[in-house]
Scaffold this motif. Structure first.
Motif, PDB file in Angstrom:
ATOM      1  N   UNK A  19       0.854  -1.209   0.000  1.00  0.00           N
ATOM      2  CA  UNK A  19       0.000   0.000   0.000  1.00  0.00           C
ATOM      3  C   UNK A  19       0.880   1.246   0.000  1.00  0.00           C
ATOM      4  N   UNK A  20       1.880   1.250   0.866  1.00  0.00           N
ATOM      5  CA  UNK A  20       2.752   2.430   0.949  1.00  0.00           C
ATOM      6  C   UNK A  20       3.419   2.691  -0.401  1.00  0.00           C
ATOM      7  N   UNK A  21       3.838   1.627  -1.061  1.00  0.00           N
ATOM      8  CA  UNK A  21       4.603   1.779  -2.306  1.00  0.00           C
ATOM      9  C   UNK A  21       3.722   2.144  -3.497  1.00  0.00           C
ATOM     10  N   UNK A  22       2.435   1.768  -3.437  1.00  0.00           N
ATOM     11  CA  UNK A  22       1.606   1.956  -4.635  1.00  0.00           C
ATOM     12  C   UNK A  22       0.679   3.166  -4.587  1.00  0.00           C
ATOM     13  N   UNK A  23       0.514   3.752  -3.406  1.00  0.00           N
ATOM     14  CA  UNK A  23      -0.465   4.835  -3.300  1.00  0.00           C
ATOM     15  C   UNK A  23       0.055   6.133  -3.891  1.00  0.00           C
ATOM     16  N   UNK A  24      -0.874   6.918  -4.408  1.00  0.00           N
ATOM     17  CA  UNK A  24      -0.538   8.278  -4.844  1.00  0.00           C
ATOM     18  C   UNK A  24      -0.874   9.279  -3.743  1.00  0.00           C
ATOM     19  N   UNK A  25      -2.011   9.043  -3.087  1.00  0.00           N
ATOM     20  CA  UNK A  25      -2.437   9.928  -2.000  1.00  0.00           C
ATOM     21  C   UNK A  25      -2.736   9.048  -0.789  1.00  0.00           C
ATOM     22  N   UNK A  26      -2.113   9.352   0.332  1.00  0.00           N
ATOM     23  CA  UNK A  26      -2.507   8.688   1.587  1.00  0.00           C
ATOM     24  C   UNK A  26      -3.129   9.761   2.466  1.00  0.00           C
ATOM     25  N   UNK A  27      -4.362   9.502   2.891  1.00  0.00           N
ATOM     26  CA  UNK A  27      -5.100  10.465   3.710  1.00  0.00           C
ATOM     27  C   UNK A  27      -5.224   9.854   5.099  1.00  0.00           C
ATOM     28  N   UNK A  28      -4.326  10.268   5.978  1.00  0.00           N
ATOM     29  CA  UNK A  28      -4.287   9.706   7.324  1.00  0.00           C
ATOM     30  C   UNK A  28      -5.246  10.481   8.233  1.00  0.00           C
ATOM     31  N   UNK A  29      -5.759   9.820   9.263  1.00  0.00           N
ATOM     32  CA  UNK A  29      -6.663  10.502  10.198  1.00  0.00           C
ATOM     33  C   UNK A  29      -6.368  10.076  11.635  1.00  0.00           C
ATOM     34  N   UNK A  30      -6.823  10.898  12.547  1.00  0.00           N
ATOM     35  CA  UNK A  30      -6.687  10.669  13.985  1.00  0.00           C
ATOM     36  C   UNK A  30      -7.817   9.756  14.460  1.00  0.00           C
ATOM     37  N   UNK A  31      -7.517   8.850  15.381  1.00  0.00           N
ATOM     38  CA  UNK A  31      -8.610   8.106  16.025  1.00  0.00           C
ATOM     39  C   UNK A  31      -9.363   9.114  16.897  1.00  0.00           C
ATOM     40  N   UNK A  32     -10.676   9.206  16.676  1.00  0.00           N
ATOM     41  CA  UNK A  32     -11.474  10.304  17.241  1.00  0.00           C
ATOM     42  C   UNK A  32     -11.832  10.023  18.699  1.00  0.00           C
ATOM     43  N   UNK A  33     -10.906  10.339  19.554  1.00  0.00           N
ATOM     44  CA  UNK A  33     -11.024  10.042  20.985  1.00  0.00           C
ATOM     45  C   UNK A  33     -12.377  10.458  21.576  1.00  0.00           C
ATOM     46  N   UNK A  34     -12.847  11.638  21.170  1.00  0.00           N
ATOM     47  CA  UNK A  34     -14.059  12.188  21.778  1.00  0.00           C
ATOM     48  C   UNK A  34     -15.322  11.387  21.470  1.00  0.00           C
ATOM     49  N   UNK A  35     -15.242  10.456  20.526  1.00  0.00           N
ATOM     50  CA  UNK A  35     -16.430   9.646  20.200  1.00  0.00           C
ATOM     51  C   UNK A  35     -16.485   8.346  21.013  1.00  0.00           C
ATOM     52  N   UNK A  36     -15.434   8.064  21.808  1.00  0.00           N
ATOM     53  CA  UNK A  36     -15.385   6.797  22.551  1.00  0.00           C
ATOM     54  C   UNK A  36     -15.970   6.958  23.947  1.00  0.00           C
ATOM     55  N   UNK A  37     -16.774   5.958  24.364  1.00  0.00           N
ATOM     56  CA  UNK A  37     -17.232   5.977  25.749  1.00  0.00           C
ATOM     57  C   UNK A  37     -16.173   5.376  26.656  1.00  0.00           C
ATOM     58  N   UNK A  38     -15.448   4.380  26.132  1.00  0.00           N
ATOM     59  CA  UNK A  38     -14.449   3.662  26.928  1.00  0.00           C
ATOM     60  C   UNK A  38     -13.044   4.113  26.507  1.00  0.00           C
ATOM     61  N   UNK A  39     -12.394   4.842  27.406  1.00  0.00           N
ATOM     62  CA  UNK A  39     -11.081   5.395  27.069  1.00  0.00           C
ATOM     63  C   UNK A  39     -10.040   4.307  26.791  1.00  0.00           C
ATOM     64  N   UNK A  40     -10.182   3.161  27.484  1.00  0.00           N
ATOM     65  CA  UNK A  40      -9.224   2.068  27.236  1.00  0.00           C
ATOM     66  C   UNK A  40      -9.332   1.555  25.804  1.00  0.00           C
ATOM     67  N   UNK A  41     -10.541   1.546  25.321  1.00  0.00           N
ATOM     68  CA  UNK A  41     -10.763   1.114  23.938  1.00  0.00           C
ATOM     69  C   UNK A  41     -10.025   2.073  22.981  1.00  0.00           C
ATOM     70  N   UNK A  42     -10.176   3.365  23.259  1.00  0.00           N
ATOM     71  CA  UNK A  42      -9.467   4.371  22.451  1.00  0.00           C
ATOM     72  C   UNK A  42      -7.961   4.143  22.519  1.00  0.00           C
ATOM     73  N   UNK A  43      -7.448   3.936  23.723  1.00  0.00           N
ATOM     74  CA  UNK A  43      -5.988   3.793  23.883  1.00  0.00           C
ATOM     75  C   UNK A  43      -5.476   2.564  23.134  1.00  0.00           C
ATOM     76  N   UNK A  44      -6.298   1.531  23.064  1.00  0.00           N
ATOM     77  CA  UNK A  44      -5.894   0.318  22.331  1.00  0.00           C
ATOM     78  C   UNK A  44      -5.759   0.587  20.837  1.00  0.00           C
ATOM     79  N   UNK A  45      -6.588   1.526  20.336  1.00  0.00           N
ATOM     80  CA  UNK A  45      -6.639   1.734  18.881  1.00  0.00           C
ATOM     81  C   UNK A  45      -5.782   2.905  18.408  1.00  0.00           C
TER      82      UNK A  45
END
Ligand code: NCD
Length: 304
Positions: free
Chosen positions: A212-238
């Motif tokens: 994927x890294x070698x073949x992509x022209x555009x990589x659109x990275x994003x943040x894991x949206x912490x504020x949408x999680x009820x369980x903070x541990x779940x967020x930290x895992x991801x």
């Protein structure tokens, strides 16, 4: 009225016109701005945190010669804390300002505001729903480097479930069918079905592979949206599922671009910032000319 509520509202010809108008606004910016909006007021009303979006809307209005009133922390300081509804807020603000940019915690707020507002509403992000103005500056950024009509491999990485910028960009990219889309996310954050179209060739994966890294022209990275999680541990895992470091980015093509709507947390190492593929700061800057075009259109100061 020229509300901007969803990426779905744009036809291809409108998208192309907006890109052209944003290019014109870049020239206006190079001259320090204009005063076509001299007697107009923009209200920014944000129920959720923001740096880039609110300040680039405000910069855009000031560069158009207009004025700004702002509630950057509506949940804490506005009458929302007293239980005022979005409809009442919109009615009131539309009596003060000529145009309103609004960010909410919940999906659909901008639409609710638009139903009662007597002035245009610009959706500056509605919870995990959409972020249409961001998708336009994302498209504008991609167009600076690639021909949108030619085959292109575009890969979204990160939080596909809650990432509203992904949802809106996916929607507008459907007007450019030569752009192939891949969505990479941990399985609990995978792309919602309404944004995933295998019949159009979409792929989804849970790993960021060397291929994927070698073949992509555009990589659109994003943040894991912490504020949408009820369980903070779940967020930290991801949170650290995918991290772009120098070694990873060095695998990308020399003319590929790495985008991110920002803010980033851990997902892009700062050592990547100086590499030629890193375009996220430029992407953020593009918010100003694009939002100038959107405000000027909504106020009917330029062609629509
Ligand atoms: C994004 C948002 O608010 O959705 N930020 C932005 O507007 N540039 C992305 C994010 O917060 O992760």
């Amino acid at each position: 009225m020229h509300h901007v509520l969803s990426a779905q509202q744009f036809s291809k010809s409108e998208l192309l016109l907006i890109l052209k108008q944003a290019e014109e606004m870049e020239k206006v910016l190079a001259q320090g701005g204009t005063d076509i909006a001299h007697n107009k007021i923009l209200a920014t009303f944000f129920y959720e945190p923001s740096t880039r979006t609110r300040l680039s809307f405000e910069t855009a209005m000031l560069r158009l010669g207009g004025k700004v009133i702002s509630t950057p922390n509506a949940l804490a300081v506005s009458s929302v804390t007293k239980g005022e509804t979005v409809e009442d807020t919109a009615r009131i603000l539309s009596g003060f300002a000529d145009i309103i940019a609004m960010r909410s915690k919940e999906v659909g707020y901008a639409e609710r505001a638009a139903k009662v507002s007597s002035v245009p509403i610009l959706n500056a992000g509605d919870g995990p729903g959409e972020h249409p103005t961001q998708s336009l500056l994302d498209l504008f950024t991609i167009k600076k480097y690639f021909n949108l009509e030619k085959p292109l491999q575009l890969v979204f990485v990160g939080d596909m479930k809650y990432g509203r910028t992904v949802h809106s960009l996916e929607t507008i990219l459907r007007h450019f069918p030569n752009i192939a889309l891949t969505f990479i996310a941990p399985s609990s954050l995978e792309i919602p079905l309404k944004h995933f179209h295998p019949e159009k060739g979409d792929q989804k994966m849970t790993q960021l592979t060397d291929e994927i890294l070698e073949q992509s022209d555009v990589i659109y990275d994003t943040r894991v949206q912490e504020e949408r999680f009820e369980d903070r541990n779940e967020y930290l895992k991801l949170r650290d599922a995918f991290i772009f470091d120098e070694k990873k980015v060095a695998r990308m093509k020399k003319n590929a671009i790495l985008m991110h709507p920002l803010p980033r947390v851990n997902e892009i190492a700062s050592a990547v910032d100086g590499l030629p593929q890193a375009k996220y700061f430029e992407q953020a800057r593009n918010g100003v000319p694009v939002r100038m075009a959107l405000i000027a259109r909504a106020l009917k100061l330029i062609e629509t």
